[in-house]
Design a protein around this motif. Structure first.
Motif, short mmCIF file in Angstrom:
data_model
loop_
_atom_site.label_atom_id
_atom_site.label_comp_id
_atom_site.label_asym_id
_atom_site.label_seq_id
_atom_site.Cartn_x
_atom_site.Cartn_y
_atom_site.Cartn_z
N PRO A 1 0.42 7.04 -10.29
CA PRO A 1 1.44 6.59 -11.25
C PRO A 1 2.84 7.10 -10.91
O PRO A 1 3.82 6.37 -11.11
N TYR A 2 2.93 8.30 -10.38
CA TYR A 2 4.24 8.84 -9.99
C TYR A 2 4.80 8.09 -8.81
O TYR A 2 6.01 7.78 -8.75
N LEU A 3 3.96 7.77 -7.85
CA LEU A 3 4.41 7.05 -6.67
C LEU A 3 4.76 5.61 -6.98
O LEU A 3 5.73 5.06 -6.43
N MET A 4 4.03 4.98 -7.88
CA MET A 4 4.24 3.57 -8.18
C MET A 4 5.53 3.31 -8.93
O MET A 4 6.11 2.23 -8.83
N LYS A 5 6.01 4.30 -9.68
CA LYS A 5 7.25 4.08 -10.42
C LYS A 5 8.48 4.63 -9.71
O LYS A 5 9.59 4.54 -10.23
N SER A 6 8.28 5.20 -8.52
CA SER A 6 9.42 5.75 -7.78
C SER A 6 10.08 4.65 -6.96
O SER A 6 9.51 3.62 -6.66
N PRO B 1 0.83 -1.21 0.00
CA PRO B 1 0.00 0.00 0.00
C PRO B 1 0.87 1.27 0.00
O PRO B 1 2.02 1.26 0.44
N ILE B 2 0.31 2.33 -0.50
CA ILE B 2 0.96 3.65 -0.44
C ILE B 2 0.61 4.24 0.91
O ILE B 2 -0.56 4.50 1.22
N THR B 3 1.61 4.43 1.75
CA THR B 3 1.35 4.86 3.13
C THR B 3 1.13 6.37 3.19
O THR B 3 1.72 7.14 2.44
N LEU B 4 0.28 6.77 4.14
CA LEU B 4 -0.26 8.12 4.15
C LEU B 4 -0.30 8.67 5.57
O LEU B 4 -0.73 7.98 6.50
N HIS C 1 9.93 11.69 5.63
CA HIS C 1 10.62 11.71 4.32
C HIS C 1 9.71 11.19 3.20
O HIS C 1 10.07 10.26 2.46
N PRO C 2 8.53 11.76 3.04
CA PRO C 2 7.62 11.27 2.00
C PRO C 2 8.15 11.57 0.61
O PRO C 2 8.93 12.52 0.40
N LYS C 3 7.73 10.78 -0.33
CA LYS C 3 8.04 11.09 -1.72
C LYS C 3 7.30 12.35 -2.16
O LYS C 3 7.80 13.14 -2.96
N VAL C 4 6.10 12.51 -1.62
CA VAL C 4 5.24 13.61 -2.03
C VAL C 4 4.53 14.15 -0.79
O VAL C 4 4.15 13.39 0.10
N PHE C 5 4.38 15.46 -0.73
CA PHE C 5 3.45 16.03 0.24
C PHE C 5 2.47 16.93 -0.49
O PHE C 5 2.78 17.51 -1.53
N VAL C 6 1.26 17.01 0.07
CA VAL C 6 0.20 17.83 -0.52
C VAL C 6 -0.32 18.77 0.55
O VAL C 6 -0.71 18.33 1.64
N ILE C 7 -0.30 20.06 0.25
CA ILE C 7 -0.82 21.07 1.16
C ILE C 7 -2.08 21.68 0.54
O ILE C 7 -2.09 22.03 -0.64
#
Length: 384
Positions: free
Chosen positions: A364-369, A4-7, A107-113
């Motif tokens: 898709p960005y998270l899955m290929k990182s 899973p993509i952790t959040l 240290h997330p790959k992505v953050f959303v504000i």
């Protein structure tokens, strides 16, 4: 991803953003933090209590912050303005400091504000952009920012919000809108008030929530309440009812005769055009705020109003259930708190369908990182 993509959801409120990410499938919440008890209880009732931290975000120890692929949340817009001076002990910087601390340790790959529409043009945002430059606290990340309209992503609401995507796996654009006003340009038609609330009872049966309590975090909290429990009315005065009856769809205080105008409305000839406003069936609503149950605060009157006096008019503000529908919360979502607390949760939330569109776009960005490294192997600077 094989896992899973952790959040992590910070300043999570009732969980509107988490609801959207979970609906996108493949995301697993591993931590959420919320200050207000009722909102934290609503989150726990829907997504589980074990990973929700109710209380001051500053009291979450560094070692308790799990690694995560994504951090989401909306720190209050005030408080960032002095961070550029590195006066990180200034209490006005506290909440932004904490958001950055979580990014440093998770240290997330992505953050959303997510933030208010005006944040994008504020000095605070200009200083946030400084932090992604070399030597900044977020120097690993690239930012993308845009003002998004919730109606363009499936919400029956003209709600504008600043969305910022920070990425250390390459710059990520904003998701493309899937909706537009007419549905004639190769996209779906904007969803409307009718799409959201048509068919709900026009006359609420009660003005009160049921008597129910549950224990969350060792505290007794009203609820949890089903969406049907939220279809509660008010007891307007005869004068208010007379005012409501003069307001056509799309109208507002300027439709009132002089004898029904308050002194402040009579003296203020311009502005606040949505005050005492009535929604329109076949348009998205305006922004649902925290006091949607007060027509004097905005365009919150029920849309049903036949011009012919022999026709049908529903002279009341929208209910909590209708507001939750306009915010795109699913009917299966449950709520905790008093009427005022739940209204605040609804109005402050990110529409789940907007969050879902962002979550689907990020996958898709998270899955290929590449997998994130262990915290011990990182060399990035931390906020102290």
């Amino acid at each position: 991803m094989s896992r899973p993509i952790t959040l992590i959801d910070l300043f999570a409120g009732c969980g509107g953003m988490t609801a959207g990410f979970v609906a996108a499938k493949g995301y697993k919440p591993v931590m959420a933090v919320e200050w207000e008890l009722a909102a934290a209880a609503t989150y726990a009732a829907n997504f589980g209590e074990s990973h929700m931290r109710w209380g001051d975000i500053a009291e979450v120890a560094d070692e308790d912050i799990p690694e995560a692929d994504v951090i989401i949340g909306g720190p209050p817009c005030q408080g960032f303005s002095n961070l550029g001076a590195r006066d990180v002990n200034d209490p006005r910087n506290k909440l932004w400091k904490e958001y950055i601390r979580f990014v440093q340790h998770a240290h997330p790959k992505v953050f959303v504000i997510e933030n208010v529409d005006r944040f994008r043009s504020s000095p605070d945002f200009a200083l946030l952009k400084e932090e992604v430059k070399p030597g900044g606290l977020l120097e690993e990340y690239e930012l993308t920012d845009e003002l998004l309209l919730a109606a363009d992503y499936g919400a029956p609401q003209r709600r504008k919000r600043t969305i910022i995507i920070g990425s250390r796996i390459g710059k990520i654009p904003m998701p493309e809108p899937g909706f537009e006003p007419t549905g004639l340009l190769g996209k779906q038609r904007w969803r409307t008030v009718r799409d959201a609330i048509d068919g709900l009872p026009e006359k609420p049966e009660t003005t009160e929530l049921p008597k129910a309590t549950e224990t969350y975090f060792g505290k007794s909290v009203p609820g949890p309440f089903k969406s049907t429990d939220l279809h509660i009315g008010r007891n307007p005065t005869a004068r208010s009812l007379e005012r409501y009856d003069h307001i056509p769809p799309g109208g507002g205080r300027f439709n009132l005769p002089d004898h029904l105008l308050s002194r402040c409305w009579r003296e203020k000839k311009t502005g606040t055009t949505d005050v005492m406003g009535r929604m329109r069936w076949d348009h998205p609503s305006l922004t649902i705020r925290t006091e949607f149950y007060k027509p004097e605060k905005g365009q919150y009157l029920h849309p049903q109003w036949d011009a012919d006096h022999s026709g049908k008019r529903v002279n009341r503000p929208i209910t909590h259930r209708e507001a939750a529908r306009l915010q795109t919360f699913p009917d299966g979502f449950v709520w905790c708190g008093t009427k005022i607390e739940i209204a605040r949760q609804i109005g402050n939330a990110v529409p789940p369908v907007l969050a879902q569109a962002i979550a689907e776009h990020l996958k898709p960005y998270l899955m290929k990182s590449v997998p994130s490294p262990r915290a011990a192997e990182r060399t990035s600077r931390t906020v102290r």
